[in-house]
Design an enzyme around this catalytic site. Sequence first.
Site, PDB file in Angstrom:
ATOM      1  N   LYS A  83       9.163 -68.881 -24.566  1.00  0.00           N
ATOM      2  CA  LYS A  83      10.371 -68.145 -24.164  1.00  0.00           C
ATOM      3  C   LYS A  83      11.569 -68.767 -24.844  1.00  0.00           C
ATOM      4  O   LYS A  83      11.586 -69.979 -25.107  1.00  0.00           O
ATOM      5  CB  LYS A  83      10.561 -68.246 -22.644  1.00  0.00           C
ATOM      6  CG  LYS A  83      11.467 -67.195 -22.065  1.00  0.00           C
ATOM      7  CD  LYS A  83      10.716 -65.903 -21.958  1.00  0.00           C
ATOM      8  CE  LYS A  83      11.355 -64.848 -21.134  1.00  0.00           C
ATOM      9  NZ  LYS A  83      10.367 -63.814 -20.801  1.00  0.00           N
ATOM     10  N   THR A  98       7.863 -51.507 -20.576  1.00  0.00           N
ATOM     11  CA  THR A  98       7.915 -52.360 -19.377  1.00  0.00           C
ATOM     12  C   THR A  98       8.122 -51.497 -18.126  1.00  0.00           C
ATOM     13  O   THR A  98       7.399 -51.632 -17.131  1.00  0.00           O
ATOM     14  CB  THR A  98       9.015 -53.439 -19.497  1.00  0.00           C
ATOM     15  OG1 THR A  98       8.955 -54.007 -20.795  1.00  0.00           O
ATOM     16  CG2 THR A  98       8.842 -54.529 -18.469  1.00  0.00           C
ATOM     17  N   SER A 105       4.055 -55.092 -27.212  1.00  0.00           N
ATOM     18  CA  SER A 105       4.383 -56.031 -28.298  1.00  0.00           C
ATOM     19  C   SER A 105       3.114 -56.377 -29.066  1.00  0.00           C
ATOM     20  O   SER A 105       3.112 -56.496 -30.290  1.00  0.00           O
ATOM     21  CB  SER A 105       4.951 -57.338 -27.728  1.00  0.00           C
ATOM     22  OG  SER A 105       6.338 -57.250 -27.569  1.00  0.00           O
TER      23      SER A 105
HETATM   24  N1  GLU Z   1      10.349 -60.455 -22.436  1.00  0.00           N
HETATM   25  C1  GLU Z   1       9.210 -59.704 -22.060  1.00  0.00           C
HETATM   26  C2  GLU Z   1       8.426 -60.423 -20.967  1.00  0.00           C
HETATM   27  O1  GLU Z   1       8.974 -61.207 -20.236  1.00  0.00           O
HETATM   28  C3  GLU Z   1       8.350 -59.293 -23.249  1.00  0.00           C
HETATM   29  C4  GLU Z   1       7.797 -60.414 -24.058  1.00  0.00           C
HETATM   30  C5  GLU Z   1       7.114 -59.979 -25.351  1.00  0.00           C
HETATM   31  O2  GLU Z   1       7.027 -58.793 -25.619  1.00  0.00           O
HETATM   32  O3  GLU Z   1       6.698 -60.885 -26.063  1.00  0.00           O
HETATM   33  O4  GLU Z   1       7.275 -60.168 -20.730  1.00  0.00           O
END
Ligand code: GLU
Length: 458
Positions: free
Chosen positions: A115, A200, A391
């Site tokens: 992250k 999402t 993704s």
């Molecule tokens: N930020 C999103 C999550 O918390 C997506 C992460 C991604 O696609 O790598 O799952």
Amino acid sequence: MQRQQTIIEESLKAIMEDEEFLPDLKSQTREQAYKSLVALLSTPNHVHKSFLRVALENGTIVRVPAFRVQHSDTVGPYKGGIRFHESVNEEEVANLAKLMTLKNALHELPFGGGKGGVVINPKEYSVKELNLICKKYVQYFNDILGPDKDIPAPDVGTGEREMDWMMGEFKNIHPGEPYRNSFTGKSIVNGGSLGRRESTGKGVYFTFRYMMHDFVKENKKWLGETENRFAHTALDHSDQKLKIAIQGFGNLGSVAALEAYQCDDLQNKVVAVSDAGVMLYNEDGLDIPGLVQYTKDNDGDLPASEEELRHHDINADVKERDDLLTLDVDVLILAALEDQIHNENMEDIQAKLIVEGANGPITEEADKYLADKGVLIVPDILANAGGVIVSYYEWVQGREAQFLTEDEVFKRLFDKMKGTMDTILPQFFSDPFPLRQNCYIHSVMKLSTIMYRQGKLY
Ligand code: GLU
């Protein structure tokens, strides 16, 4: 997010006591393996921190704190979003990276967990300044990023614009090297996947719909016969017209709201939505398409006055934003930030079903309190994985240079989430544990097995 740690340790204890788990580990080595696993899962592999030096348009130079935490690469390259928010700090980013490891393992994606975060309020910066911040982020962290090393994506405060800028900078720094898959969540023209933006929100509603409409209805008989308190919560709500309130009306909340509004399988209605400014309420159900259109035309904000609502022919009452959480509704979808339900409001929560769209929106104490009351909480790592799942499809499409249609993307997304739920739900409704614990047990089991096979447990 201390709760994560407690649940990881409890989950590990439970699987270690199961003799069928890694049977060749004898009792003494089991104890050692347990300690080794706790250490591996509770600490990140790497914490990268930098102060991005940014020249603002007014001539001042600021140094903006920025992070990339790489928690685990046991299953594959590090993967997870980059958040732009003023409350970002190292501990938060590290916890969110850990959550990504668990989320990716739960849904069997070939990624580890990471992250990133930048401590800014993006609304206070010009487009030019944001572009510079994105470029600097890639310049400072370029050694550790890459299509097979660590692949960032959007998170709170970032979107396809930022991913496009970052990928562009990565390409500049690494001429002649593969760059397309260095970031996901890009715009379509720049190699992004159709459906990534909605993924999402669609996934969040799908988990809820699949559990309540398909799974619970198909398994009514045995669910009715179990002692499990969560099975009863689900059954009590399975044939009713459900009232839903959604906290957050950004990319996640607005898509989830539209899915709920358009869903014919479940007889439900979205009676309340909120954003950073207001809550809108209509007992008979809100005009979600009207509100989505309004936010598109108004920089993402919901109409904030009766007059504005009248002007756009939308029938709703304007109320206090935070009162949404304690409304008399059946379902709460939390699609804003973390720690929204905590020890000061947990006793006033009336919803019996809660879906976590945001990461970590319920504190440890509140989570325990609500679970003890039989509230069925669909946890973040199960419900909000749609983003990282698509993704993954974007990453695969980029490698193959073959692109899927939007329908194909959503079909694959729903099949994947259904597959995870078909693995988790039968056990969940038989065990006494909350759903979060079941998901963690599954992830931790998978991670432990792979770590053992890779010879990491010594
Ligand atoms: N930020 C999103 C999550 O918390 C997506 C992460 C991604 O696609 O790598 O799952």
